[in-house]
Design a protein around this motif. Sequence first.
Motif, short mmCIF file in Angstrom:
data_model
loop_
_atom_site.label_atom_id
_atom_site.label_comp_id
_atom_site.label_asym_id
_atom_site.label_seq_id
_atom_site.Cartn_x
_atom_site.Cartn_y
_atom_site.Cartn_z
N ARG A 88 -34.28 -53.88 42.62
CA ARG A 88 -33.97 -53.38 41.29
C ARG A 88 -35.24 -53.24 40.45
O ARG A 88 -35.42 -52.26 39.72
CB ARG A 88 -32.98 -54.32 40.59
CG ARG A 88 -31.61 -54.34 41.25
CD ARG A 88 -30.73 -55.41 40.64
NE ARG A 88 -31.26 -56.75 40.85
CZ ARG A 88 -30.76 -57.85 40.31
NH1 ARG A 88 -29.71 -57.77 39.52
NH2 ARG A 88 -31.29 -59.03 40.55
N ALA B 223 -36.73 -49.94 38.85
CA ALA B 223 -36.93 -49.84 37.40
C ALA B 223 -38.35 -49.39 37.09
O ALA B 223 -38.59 -48.48 36.30
CB ALA B 223 -36.64 -51.19 36.75
N TYR C 25 -37.91 -45.19 37.81
CA TYR C 25 -37.54 -44.66 36.49
C TYR C 25 -38.59 -44.91 35.43
O TYR C 25 -38.61 -44.24 34.41
CB TYR C 25 -36.22 -45.28 36.03
CG TYR C 25 -35.10 -45.11 37.02
CD1 TYR C 25 -34.55 -46.21 37.67
CD2 TYR C 25 -34.62 -43.86 37.32
CE1 TYR C 25 -33.53 -46.06 38.59
CE2 TYR C 25 -33.60 -43.69 38.25
CZ TYR C 25 -33.06 -44.80 38.88
OH TYR C 25 -32.06 -44.64 39.79
N ASP D 89 -36.83 -42.13 33.31
CA ASP D 89 -35.75 -42.59 32.45
C ASP D 89 -36.08 -43.98 31.91
O ASP D 89 -35.62 -44.99 32.45
CB ASP D 89 -34.44 -42.61 33.26
CG ASP D 89 -33.22 -42.72 32.37
OD1 ASP D 89 -33.36 -43.19 31.22
OD2 ASP D 89 -32.14 -42.34 32.84
N ALA E 118 -35.09 -45.61 29.37
CA ALA E 118 -33.94 -46.39 28.92
C ALA E 118 -33.29 -47.08 30.11
O ALA E 118 -32.97 -48.27 30.07
CB ALA E 118 -32.95 -45.48 28.21
N LYS E 119 -33.13 -46.32 31.18
CA LYS E 119 -32.51 -46.89 32.37
C LYS E 119 -33.39 -48.01 32.94
O LYS E 119 -32.89 -49.06 33.36
CB LYS E 119 -32.32 -45.79 33.42
CG LYS E 119 -31.49 -46.20 34.61
CD LYS E 119 -31.07 -44.96 35.39
CE LYS E 119 -30.18 -45.38 36.57
NZ LYS E 119 -29.78 -44.23 37.37
N LYS F 28 -35.42 -49.95 31.35
CA LYS F 28 -35.28 -51.14 30.52
C LYS F 28 -33.97 -51.84 30.82
O LYS F 28 -33.90 -53.08 30.91
CB LYS F 28 -35.29 -50.72 29.04
CG LYS F 28 -36.60 -50.88 28.33
CD LYS F 28 -36.46 -50.45 26.89
CE LYS F 28 -37.47 -51.14 26.01
NZ LYS F 28 -37.72 -50.39 24.79
N ALA F 29 -32.91 -51.04 30.98
CA ALA F 29 -31.59 -51.63 31.23
C ALA F 29 -31.58 -52.42 32.53
O ALA F 29 -31.08 -53.54 32.60
CB ALA F 29 -30.53 -50.53 31.25
N ILE F 30 -32.15 -51.83 33.56
CA ILE F 30 -32.17 -52.53 34.85
C ILE F 30 -32.98 -53.82 34.75
O ILE F 30 -32.58 -54.86 35.27
CB ILE F 30 -32.78 -51.63 35.95
CG1 ILE F 30 -31.95 -50.36 36.13
CG2 ILE F 30 -32.89 -52.39 37.25
CD1 ILE F 30 -32.47 -49.42 37.19
N ALA G 185 -33.42 -55.62 32.14
CA ALA G 185 -32.63 -56.60 31.39
C ALA G 185 -31.60 -57.22 32.31
O ALA G 185 -31.35 -58.44 32.28
CB ALA G 185 -31.96 -55.91 30.21
N GLU G 186 -31.00 -56.38 33.16
CA GLU G 186 -30.01 -56.86 34.11
C GLU G 186 -30.60 -57.92 35.02
O GLU G 186 -29.97 -58.92 35.35
CB GLU G 186 -29.55 -55.66 34.94
CG GLU G 186 -28.25 -55.79 35.66
CD GLU G 186 -28.06 -54.55 36.52
OE1 GLU G 186 -27.82 -53.47 35.93
OE2 GLU G 186 -28.18 -54.66 37.75
N GLY H 281 -36.95 -59.53 29.70
CA GLY H 281 -36.73 -59.04 28.34
C GLY H 281 -37.74 -59.67 27.43
O GLY H 281 -38.70 -60.28 27.88
#
Lengths: 324, 315, 543
Positions: free
Chosen positions: C315, C319, C323, C363, C365-366, C368-370, C372-373, C377
């Motif tokens: 992941r 990330a 992305y 991407d 945003a994506k 960052k989201a991954i 965070a997952e 952070g």
Amino acid sequence: MRVYILRRLVQIVPTVLGITFVVFLMMRSIPGDPVVALLGDSYTQEDAVKAREVYGLNQPILVQYLIWLGKLLQGDWGASILTGRPVLQDVLVRLPVTLELIVLSMGVALVIAIPAAIIGALRQNTWADYTATTVAMIGVSIPEFFLGVLLLLAFSIGLGGVLPSSGWVYLPGTCPMMVCGVSLWGNMQHVLMPAFALGVGRAAILTRLLRASMLEVIRTEYVTTARAKGVTELKVVLKHALKNALIPTVTVMGLQVGFLIGGAIVVETLFAMPGLGTFGIDAIIARDYQQVQGFALLTAFAFVVINLVVDLSYTFLDPRIRYG
Amino acid sequence: MKPRPISGGSLREAELPAVTGLARPAAGEARSETPLAQGLRRLRRSTTALVGVAIVLALIVVAIFADVLAPQSPIASDQTHTFERPSWDYPLGTDQLGRDMLSRVIHGSRISLLVGVSSVLLALFVGVPFGMIAGYYGGRTDTVIMRLMDLVLAFPIYLLAIILMVMFAPTAGLIGTIKVTGAIAIVRIPIYARLVRGSVLSIKEKEYIEACRALGVRDPWIIFRHVLPNCLAPIIVTTTLGIATSIIVEATLSFLGLGTQPPTPSWGWDLKANLAFIQDNAWLSLFPGLAIFVTVLGFNLFGDGLRDALDPRLK
Amino acid sequence: MRSTRPALGLGLGSIALLALTFLLTDLSAAQTPKRGGTLRVSYGNEIAHLDFHTAGGYEMMWVAMNVGCGLVNITPDGKFVGDVAESWQMSPDGLLYTFKLRKNALFHDGTQVDAAAVKFSIDRLMDPETKSGMRPFYAPVHSVEVIDPHTVQIRLKHPYAFFLHMLAGYRTGLVIYNPVATQKYTLQDRQQGKPEAVSGCGPFRLVEWVKGSHLVMDRFDKYFVPGLPYVDRVMIRVIKDPVTEMAAFKAGEIDFIASFSPEHVDTMKAQNPRARIMTGKETTPMMAAMKVTVPKDGIPMSVERAPHPIFGDLRVRKAIGCYGIDRKEIVKIAFKGQATPWVGMALPGTLESVNVNHLCPYDPAKAKAILAEVGYGPSKPLTFELLTNTEKSVFSVITTVIKEQMARIGVTANIRLVDKVSWLNSTLQDGPWDMYVEDLLSLLTIDSNGYLSTAYVSKNSSAWSHPRHTDTKVDDYYARYAREMDAGKRKALAKEFLEYMADKMYWNTISGSPFYMVAQPWVKGYVYNAEFEVHWDNVWLDK
């Protein structure tokens, strides 16, 4: 006197040994293994171990050094691990270039310094003197590579590319290879900017020193006597002051060799000259131990010998000096 | 008098003979002035020295207030404004990554001054004690220490610095700067050692030293109280001039890729990196180079002025 | 008046005829290659050494292609032409290749190039003692047999779709060694470039190599293609600095630049409008490789692996590498737009390459989201080290841009810039690194990348597979791809394979690394085929 010379000659040995040993140690402390660069594509762990054995790199450092020394005494400077080329051959190819650069730089320095010093001494504290001093100050404050860049801008890129920006053409008779570009004119074109870049800094220091020494001599009595006898100012200066100012000048020139060798590294890199400077720095970065040893040996030797020559030259310049 | 062969270092430092004390005021001048005040007065009279002082002070101000003075961040790249010509927005243009050259030059002063000054101070703190011990105790200690110093001096300055930096492995950031400082300091130590040793030797036999010893005053105290002040003048001059040399060495190392590493802004590095674009964007290489030149000039003028002020006999 | 017309017509006609003759003569004169002259070439990097079988680096390979000869060569459109082989046949089962050799091919010392020499060379390359970088590519070869002095047969262990490609253009391809000279002279003799030791069968024979100065090769009079080469001599100089190179080119001191710095192409064009600047679809990947495993017990090169603390997690790899990197921006800043943003393992110029860019759109945003997952952070910021070397200035530009891009997604990338040797040490010897930026080497086929990206599962695995992933599915793909003789099925397999590699981010390409060659207008006859085939035998100088 002869005893003194002999003693000095003998002293060369431990100095050169010391320098080469320190370089030996330092090179092997550099992180990074030349065997990796050597094996390149086909690198495997076992091959690396075998290669280190073959080249004796797995032995204690002192043993390696003694082996190198032993070979050296038989006239074998070793061969590069990375290219198989004999070090002595490579060094001899590069030597004429650097030698010419250093000698001509000193020449440039003298050509600038002597007239400037004479002007300064004769016309002390006039605008001519101040100009000369200021120019000298500027010269000593410019790093060699920046001066080189300015020269490049002016003569290679500007002015229609009057001077070549890189490469080398050999003087007739100095090229040890089979295929050489040889031409006096070409050589002059290639060496002019580098020699200038390297020499100007030295000129500044020399001017200062020469001027001060000449001023000192001018003030002494026998020059006053000469003047009283009616000898012209210029003649006085040239005959007496200059000659006596030579001793500290020679000293300084000897001291400058250290800076010249270092400066040669930078200037040669900037102007892409195939000399010892680029040889040395490429070898250090490539961790080519044998080549660096050859380079260090030559540099140390040159340094020490030049110091000896400088010390001995005093006896010729000033008969009052004798070594017991 | 046979000149002593002191090898290595810039001539200016080698030129200084052992100074046996600050110059006595010329006959007829007020004796109540301290040597320091006299020195300052002479300094004030010399224009070139004042110019040097001005430059050095300006540099220190720029270095300290770099964050405030620089219009932009030196490491922020702006891909829409690469290779801009000098303009009102970008007084010195921008480089390949769109970084403002003026800001880089301003911040570069920090590294140059930091490395220049601290390398010399480091060399001082190591070299002076060495020189003192060697000169004062003499004998075998002297021989050993001086042989070591000679060994370092025997190397052409750049060669030693280059090998040292390759050994230390150049890195960015504070650690990288420390490495460069260390490398340059090591190369400069012998100069101060020799200087101090010469000074010590010349006054060692003085009577009042004998007297102190006879009175039972401890050696270190003697060294500190009596010997050190006599070296002060040449040390100050050598230090100032040494800073100039150090700055040049640091710039040269960066030029060769062995000094300060990006993204830390460094004049030498910028000069080298932008050399590739010298055909169309010559100013990108010129301005860092000019910065180096002006800085070194300032310290040289200052040092020269100091030398003239503190011991006019050397003029 | 009437009497002058025929004369006029005759006159005009003669003039027209004369003009036509001149025109034709001029054209044909331009077409007829002139013999003679010295072709002055400039390299941007040093030649490693001259033992062709063990040296690395394109500079050496290009010398090898002209001093040595092989069995076959490959044209820019992928067709095979014979070098020392006149003709060849493949058996129906794909296991037997029979090559018929020319009868007039000689080595530079006069020895005949025969089947025995071919066998000698291939056996040598396959011998572990030789330590050749080409050895892994000969893994499919079972044995070589001499049928008669001019017929040699190579038996494979299994069908191999890229056998001819390998012989022609993987790195050096096959360089035929002279059995007589090889046994007479030592490895050192060859390495340092003793002309008698470096005895090849190519159009040029080695005259002198002085490292740091020049390499000179002269026409071999007994070359097996009569009339070739046209030039008397090729002289190679190394000019590391592109600005200096350009100045020399502009001054007419160089005729041909092999591998010119992409950053300066625009300036070169502006300064030399008549120069011929050659490039094609990229074949070399510019990578931001991420380390996938580390030695479990801390011993470098250990076969026991543990996941890398940061990039061991797929992941995080996606990330950051998929992305989080804006490939278009990097191409714009570092290459001034002169490269192709790319995700796949095989570049646009590699045979049977497939575009998989859609798998990794930029991407943030994506990304960052991954992250965070995964747990990163503001409270637990992700920091890693970005390594690169000083070989090309474009590397440090790219690392600076990546650092910026990482900052946008809240990640800190610390740049570590080292020299090439240190970089080699870190990557080859399983040293500590997180991500590096480098362009490794150019790929003729997907298969040729096996050496660099197969799984690290045994002591025999390639040390050059830097990320050290342990996914044997990759090895399976390579094996299947190489053995698939049907072109259609193979292309489908390529697509699947490349998508898999992009999905797993074992190989993170950012863009192609463009390759340029520059020739003066008077240099004629050169056929551009990227880094794979650099031949000067057809070159002639029109001056």
